[in-house]
Write a protein that holds these residues in place. Sequence first.
Motif, PDB file in Angstrom:
ATOM      1  N   ILE A 146       0.824  49.047  51.132  1.00 18.60           N
ATOM      2  CA  ILE A 146       1.209  48.379  52.154  1.00 18.60           C
ATOM      3  C   ILE A 146       2.245  48.704  53.616  1.00 18.60           C
ATOM      4  O   ILE A 146       2.112  47.944  55.193  1.00 18.60           O
ATOM      5  CB  ILE A 146       1.865  47.678  51.329  1.00 18.60           C
ATOM      6  CG1 ILE A 146       1.463  46.574  50.263  1.00 18.60           C
ATOM      7  CG2 ILE A 146       3.161  46.351  52.894  1.00 18.60           C
ATOM      8  CD1 ILE A 146       2.747  45.199  49.547  1.00 18.60           C
ATOM      9  N   SER A 147       2.932  49.596  53.620  1.00 16.05           N
ATOM     10  CA  SER A 147       3.666  50.168  54.750  1.00 16.05           C
ATOM     11  C   SER A 147       3.055  50.681  55.758  1.00 16.05           C
ATOM     12  O   SER A 147       2.810  50.152  56.551  1.00 16.05           O
ATOM     13  CB  SER A 147       4.593  51.169  53.962  1.00 16.05           C
ATOM     14  OG  SER A 147       5.098  51.631  55.302  1.00 16.05           O
ATOM     15  N   ALA A 148       1.456  51.508  55.760  1.00 14.59           N
ATOM     16  CA  ALA A 148       0.261  52.279  56.414  1.00 14.59           C
ATOM     17  C   ALA A 148      -0.603  50.925  56.708  1.00 14.59           C
ATOM     18  O   ALA A 148      -0.435  50.913  58.048  1.00 14.59           O
ATOM     19  CB  ALA A 148      -0.652  52.503  55.504  1.00 14.59           C
ATOM     20  N   ARG A 149      -0.822  49.620  56.183  1.00 12.81           N
ATOM     21  CA  ARG A 149      -1.460  49.617  56.420  1.00 12.81           C
ATOM     22  C   ARG A 149      -0.717  47.881  58.099  1.00 12.81           C
ATOM     23  O   ARG A 149      -1.182  47.404  58.926  1.00 12.81           O
ATOM     24  CB  ARG A 149      -1.696  48.398  55.303  1.00 12.81           C
ATOM     25  CG  ARG A 149      -2.773  49.020  54.610  1.00 12.81           C
ATOM     26  CD  ARG A 149      -4.141  47.325  54.195  1.00 12.81           C
ATOM     27  NE  ARG A 149      -4.403  48.858  52.785  1.00 12.81           N
ATOM     28  CZ  ARG A 149      -5.164  49.103  52.167  1.00 12.81           C
ATOM     29  NH1 ARG A 149      -4.072  48.944  51.082  1.00 12.81           N
ATOM     30  NH2 ARG A 149      -6.284  49.954  51.178  1.00 12.81           N
ATOM     31  N   THR A 200      -6.887  54.313  58.819  1.00 15.42           N
ATOM     32  CA  THR A 200      -5.794  54.108  58.053  1.00 15.42           C
ATOM     33  C   THR A 200      -6.152  54.140  57.106  1.00 15.42           C
ATOM     34  O   THR A 200      -5.563  54.257  55.935  1.00 15.42           O
ATOM     35  CB  THR A 200      -4.836  52.897  58.546  1.00 15.42           C
ATOM     36  OG1 THR A 200      -4.427  52.827  59.804  1.00 15.42           O
ATOM     37  CG2 THR A 200      -3.960  52.539  57.675  1.00 15.42           C
ATOM     38  N   GLU A 201      -7.286  53.486  57.087  1.00 17.99           N
ATOM     39  CA  GLU A 201      -7.801  53.524  55.443  1.00 17.99           C
ATOM     40  C   GLU A 201      -8.043  54.445  54.271  1.00 17.99           C
ATOM     41  O   GLU A 201      -8.307  54.868  53.892  1.00 17.99           O
ATOM     42  CB  GLU A 201      -8.605  52.270  55.421  1.00 17.99           C
ATOM     43  CG  GLU A 201      -8.635  50.881  55.296  1.00 17.99           C
ATOM     44  CD  GLU A 201      -7.584  50.208  54.480  1.00 17.99           C
ATOM     45  OE1 GLU A 201      -8.026  50.967  53.431  1.00 17.99           O
ATOM     46  OE2 GLU A 201      -6.599  49.673  54.737  1.00 17.99           O
ATOM     47  N   ALA A 203      -6.908  57.536  55.480  1.00 14.80           N
ATOM     48  CA  ALA A 203      -5.362  58.472  55.175  1.00 14.80           C
ATOM     49  C   ALA A 203      -5.089  57.546  54.155  1.00 14.80           C
ATOM     50  O   ALA A 203      -4.510  58.430  52.994  1.00 14.80           O
ATOM     51  CB  ALA A 203      -4.456  57.949  56.038  1.00 14.80           C
ATOM     52  N   ILE A 204      -4.937  56.171  53.923  1.00 16.62           N
ATOM     53  CA  ILE A 204      -4.268  55.932  52.686  1.00 16.62           C
ATOM     54  C   ILE A 204      -5.356  56.108  51.144  1.00 16.62           C
ATOM     55  O   ILE A 204      -4.824  56.936  50.163  1.00 16.62           O
ATOM     56  CB  ILE A 204      -4.226  54.553  52.204  1.00 16.62           C
ATOM     57  CG1 ILE A 204      -4.013  53.923  53.331  1.00 16.62           C
ATOM     58  CG2 ILE A 204      -4.869  53.553  50.595  1.00 16.62           C
ATOM     59  CD1 ILE A 204      -3.855  52.205  53.214  1.00 16.62           C
ATOM     60  N   LYS A 205      -6.693  56.415  51.193  1.00 14.73           N
ATOM     61  CA  LYS A 205      -7.410  57.358  50.068  1.00 14.73           C
ATOM     62  C   LYS A 205      -7.416  58.701  50.204  1.00 14.73           C
ATOM     63  O   LYS A 205      -7.741  59.220  49.104  1.00 14.73           O
ATOM     64  CB  LYS A 205      -9.532  56.397  50.270  1.00 14.73           C
ATOM     65  CG  LYS A 205      -9.986  56.565  49.297  1.00 14.73           C
ATOM     66  CD  LYS A 205     -11.529  56.948  49.587  1.00 14.73           C
ATOM     67  CE  LYS A 205     -12.281  56.785  48.924  1.00 14.73           C
ATOM     68  NZ  LYS A 205     -13.175  56.076  49.123  1.00 14.73           N
ATOM     69  N   TYR A 206      -7.783  59.298  51.332  1.00 20.35           N
ATOM     70  CA  TYR A 206      -7.262  60.771  50.972  1.00 20.35           C
ATOM     71  C   TYR A 206      -6.286  61.789  51.208  1.00 20.35           C
ATOM     72  O   TYR A 206      -6.245  62.338  50.642  1.00 20.35           O
ATOM     73  CB  TYR A 206      -8.648  60.894  51.909  1.00 20.35           C
ATOM     74  CG  TYR A 206      -9.905  60.409  52.016  1.00 20.35           C
ATOM     75  CD1 TYR A 206     -11.161  60.744  50.320  1.00 20.35           C
ATOM     76  CD2 TYR A 206     -10.570  59.620  52.895  1.00 20.35           C
ATOM     77  CE1 TYR A 206     -12.030  59.754  50.202  1.00 20.35           C
ATOM     78  CE2 TYR A 206     -11.763  59.008  52.899  1.00 20.35           C
ATOM     79  CZ  TYR A 206     -12.561  59.399  51.466  1.00 20.35           C
ATOM     80  OH  TYR A 206     -13.448  58.695  51.472  1.00 20.35           O
ATOM     81  N   ILE A 207      -5.756  61.142  51.821  1.00 24.04           N
ATOM     82  CA  ILE A 207      -3.535  61.590  52.191  1.00 24.04           C
ATOM     83  C   ILE A 207      -2.904  61.270  51.751  1.00 24.04           C
ATOM     84  O   ILE A 207      -1.900  61.372  50.538  1.00 24.04           O
ATOM     85  CB  ILE A 207      -3.988  61.797  54.236  1.00 24.04           C
ATOM     86  CG1 ILE A 207      -5.046  62.190  54.194  1.00 24.04           C
ATOM     87  CG2 ILE A 207      -2.279  62.180  53.845  1.00 24.04           C
ATOM     88  CD1 ILE A 207      -4.656  62.056  56.282  1.00 24.04           C
ATOM     89  N   PHE A 208      -2.518  59.967  51.956  1.00 22.59           N
ATOM     90  CA  PHE A 208      -1.075  59.121  51.653  1.00 22.59           C
ATOM     91  C   PHE A 208      -1.556  58.910  49.730  1.00 22.59           C
ATOM     92  O   PHE A 208      -2.695  58.722  48.982  1.00 22.59           O
ATOM     93  CB  PHE A 208      -0.846  57.787  52.008  1.00 22.59           C
ATOM     94  CG  PHE A 208      -0.698  57.781  53.505  1.00 22.59           C
ATOM     95  CD1 PHE A 208      -0.521  58.935  53.924  1.00 22.59           C
ATOM     96  CD2 PHE A 208      -1.369  56.394  53.828  1.00 22.59           C
ATOM     97  CE1 PHE A 208       0.154  59.560  55.475  1.00 22.59           C
ATOM     98  CE2 PHE A 208      -1.070  56.891  55.614  1.00 22.59           C
ATOM     99  CZ  PHE A 208      -0.698  58.271  56.309  1.00 22.59           C
ATOM    100  N   GLY A 209      -0.271  59.450  49.225  1.00 24.07           N
ATOM    101  CA  GLY A 209      -0.169  59.160  47.727  1.00 24.07           C
ATOM    102  C   GLY A 209       0.953  60.227  46.940  1.00 24.07           C
ATOM    103  O   GLY A 209       1.735  60.322  47.708  1.00 24.07           O
ATOM    104  N   VAL A 210       1.268  59.561  45.857  1.00 28.01           N
ATOM    105  CA  VAL A 210       2.574  60.292  45.529  1.00 28.01           C
ATOM    106  C   VAL A 210       1.714  61.829  44.943  1.00 28.01           C
ATOM    107  O   VAL A 210       0.852  61.958  44.707  1.00 28.01           O
ATOM    108  CB  VAL A 210       2.838  59.824  43.781  1.00 28.01           C
ATOM    109  CG1 VAL A 210       3.891  60.493  43.044  1.00 28.01           C
ATOM    110  CG2 VAL A 210       3.317  58.258  44.225  1.00 28.01           C
TER     111      VAL A 210
END
Length: 181
Positions: A22-25, A37-38, A40-47
């Motif tokens: 949500i924050s990234a989008r 953005t999408e 990064a959400i799939k391939y970089i961002f995460g816990v």
Amino acid sequence: MLPVTRLATFEDVPELQQLMAISARQLSTDFYTTEETEGAIKYIFGVDSQLIEDGTYYVVESKDSIIACGGWSRRSTLFGGDQHKDLSDPLLNPATDAARIRAFFVHPDWARKGIGKMLMNVCEKAAQQYGFTKIEIGSTLPGVPLYEAMGYHTIKNIKVPLPNGVSFMVVNMKKYFKPFA
């Protein structure tokens, strides 16, 4: 109710993943394309589960909802969740290396209200207490103004190629701590 900071737990992970997306989008629209953005959400961002295990990852809650997350690390990974980083993530030496600020995300409803700065202060203080005299971050473009305002300076831009065919820009920034009095 004032926001409260606490250490993240593995039970928080599903809510954290949602917050990150949500924050990234919503907060990246003026800085990155939808594809960037999408990707990064799939391939970089995460816990990064190592941060939770190390006790260096925090959440900020308000009314039993997580409104922000972020942490610091004494390990070598500069950015990225479990899906992005190497399995080997050696410890840094506080005497010679810079600690890392990692995985900061704020819910758009709480953006630019001091939550990120509050959490940064918690992380910087913890890193200093651990013995670090400098700290680095792999910042997204929307985060750069906050980090600059907090005394970070740009070292270099990192263009991260993504499997979806686009690249994602990350800004490597650094700050030196003033010695404790």
